[in-house]
Design a protein around this motif. Structure first.
Motif, PDB file in Angstrom:
ATOM      1  N   GLY A 377       0.792  -1.217   0.000  1.00 28.92           N
ATOM      2  CA  GLY A 377       0.000   0.000   0.000  1.00 28.92           C
ATOM      3  C   GLY A 377       0.825   1.268   0.000  1.00 28.92           C
ATOM      4  N   LYS A 409      -6.753  -6.563  -2.603  1.00 28.42           N
ATOM      5  CA  LYS A 409      -6.405  -5.778  -1.417  1.00 28.42           C
ATOM      6  C   LYS A 409      -5.569  -4.560  -1.793  1.00 28.42           C
ATOM      7  CE  LYS A 409      -3.390  -6.231   2.679  1.00 28.42           C
ATOM      8  NZ  LYS A 409      -2.589  -7.201   3.479  1.00 28.42           N
ATOM      9  N   GLN A 413      -6.296  -0.475  -1.445  1.00 34.25           N
ATOM     10  CA  GLN A 413      -5.407   0.430  -0.719  1.00 34.25           C
ATOM     11  C   GLN A 413      -4.955   1.586  -1.602  1.00 34.25           C
ATOM     12  OE1 GLN A 413      -2.272  -2.127   0.703  1.00 34.25           O
ATOM     13  NE2 GLN A 413      -3.438  -2.835   2.473  1.00 34.25           N
ATOM     14  N   HIS A 416      -7.772   4.086  -2.098  1.00 30.37           N
ATOM     15  CA  HIS A 416      -7.964   4.862  -0.875  1.00 30.37           C
ATOM     16  C   HIS A 416      -6.890   5.940  -0.753  1.00 30.37           C
ATOM     17  CE1 HIS A 416      -9.014   5.828   3.274  1.00 30.37           C
ATOM     18  NE2 HIS A 416      -7.734   5.707   3.587  1.00 30.37           N
TER      19      HIS A 416
END
Length: 449
Positions: A377, A409, A413, A416
């Motif tokens: 991330g 996943k 990330q 976001h």
């Protein structure tokens, strides 16, 4: 050789593959012949459990050879004697637990890469469990390097499923913690012990769980005496495990003195290691060599060296993130966290550069995959995102490794991060304010710890 499971080694070994044609029966081993008094010998353990002797068909021989030729190296990266590629297949002809563990893992991996699943891997796995479970009821029987090797292979079988619950890591951790002499004896026990530690680190990185293994026994390993590349890589794995224990142990206090000690150990390892990069930046790579990569190009002479450096940079990232000063209630700590993100991103780019520059080793790919679970991330550049997703697809296509969950996943990330203020990309590819440089070492530069 410890434990009663090794008693069959009193007789000569049969040939590795006694299967001459599909369905052919192997010649009887000495243990299967009649005793001098004429009474028949006890049936092989597999027969006692209600299923046939393994490695008895052409299909099973094919799975067995696939393990030897293609999968054993997954375990042997840090083992110069290649115990899983040489010794484990020999013992599998006398030890059904090893045989069925190999068959389960090999059949599962082939089913994922070929898309053809006959379901046999589930049967082999069940057979291995029916042999393994009663062993743990007898402590003397369980304290055995053959059992540990079987558990290591079964653990890898479990990892090939998206819903992995690390069942056999529990068993291997319990065995190692109760029988610390395995690693001190050398041989297969030592080799398997180092694989278990790497498997435990995988769970720590992907699920933010503390280590289950006591590290004290590892100090008796020959890796702290030898100076070859494999020993140096194992030392990096050990230091990385200590760092993980510092950051995510059950009683973590982020002790500043311990942080300083681990930091010194990491720098000492880096400075004393004789390995060298042949390195240049991603920008020069793209211009001069037409190499399509978003990460630094860092060539290494041997892949075991790559594994050592990967664990160095994992430890470096964790130490940077868990520096005690970052967790004090102060404005300075808040400002330092932003700078720490840049340091972590830099180390991650180096680790991924090492991975893509030295492709072809499964263990190197695993380490990058697990690291992305914990730190992926932090990447902010779109080109890096695209290359990471290509790398994950490559792992699935060539190795059968499940990566879809990680890819989803990471996408979440990254999305976001784009929506969050202050997270604009600081591209190392000439599109942002920061020009990131690859590390250099030895005759190619001054090094970077």
């Amino acid at each position: 050789m410890a434990g009663s499971l090794g008693s069959a080694w009193s007789s000569p070994l049969p040939s590795l593959l006694p299967v001459s044609s599909p369905g052919a029966n192997p010649p009887a081993a000495e243990d299967d012949r009649e005793s001098p008094e004429g009474a028949p010998a006890a049936p092989p353990p597999a027969v006692q459990y209600g299923f046939g002797v393994p490695l008895n068909t052409h299909k099973e021989a094919n799975y067995f050879m696939h393990f030897i030729r293609n999968l054993a190296s997954w375990f042997d990266t840090c083992d110069p004697a290649r115990h899983f590629g040489i010794e484990v297949p020999k013992r599998a002809h006398h030890l059904p637990l090893l045989a069925y563990s190999i068959l389960a893992f090999s059949a599962r991996q082939l089913s994922l890469t070929t898309g053809v699943d006959d379901g046999s891997h589930s049967s082999y796995y069940s057979h291995a469990l029916r042999i393994l479970i009663p062993i743990f009821d007898d402590p003397n029987e369980a304290m055995n390097e053959n059992v540990l090797a079987g558990i290591v292979i079964l653990r890898s079988y479990e990892e090939m499923f998206e819903g992995d619950v690390n069942t056999h890591l529990t068993g291997s951790s319990r065995l190692l913690n109760s029988e610390s002499r395995l690693i001190a004896r050398g041989g297969l026990g030592e080799a398997a012990s180092w694989v278990v530690l790497r498997q435990d680190l995988y769970v720590c990185l992907t699920k933010s769980l503390p280590l289950r293994i006591s590290l004290e026994s590892y100090r008796h390993s020959s890796s702290f005496v030898e100076t070859n590349d494999h020993a140096l890589a194992n030392r990096a794995v050990f230091i990385c495990a200590r760092v993980v224990m510092y950051a995510m142990g059950p009683d973590t206090t982020l002790d500043p003195d311990l942080w300083d000690e681990l930091d010194r150990d990491m720098k000492s390892w880096f400075e004393s290691t004789p390995w060298r990069f042949l390195s240049h930046t991603a920008e020069s790579s793209a211009i001069n060599d037409d190499t399509d990569t978003a990460f630094p190009t860092l060539w290494m002479a041997r892949r075991v060296q790559v594994l050592g450096y990967q664990h160095y940079y994992i430890a470096r990232m964790i130490l940077d993130m868990f520096h005690p000063k970052l967790w004090k209630p102060s404005f300075e700590a808040f400002r330092s966290r932003a700078l720490t993100q840049d340091h972590v991103r830099e180390s991650l780019r180096i680790l991924l550069g090492l991975t893509v520059s030295n492709s072809g080793d499964a263990t190197v790919n695993f380490t990058a995959h697990h690291t992305l679970h914990a730190f992926g991330g932090f990447l902010r550049d779109t080109q890096e995102h695209e290359e990471v997703l290509r790398f994950l697809r490559y792992m699935t296509q060539t190795m059968g490794w499940p990566t879809q969950g990680l890819a989803d996943k990471l996408r979440e990330q990254w999305q976001h991060a784009k929506r969050s203020p202050g997270n604009e990309a600081t591209s190392p590819h000439g599109r942002g304010p920061r020009q990131q440089q690859a590390p250099q070492s030895g005759v190619w530069g001054s090094g970077g710890g």
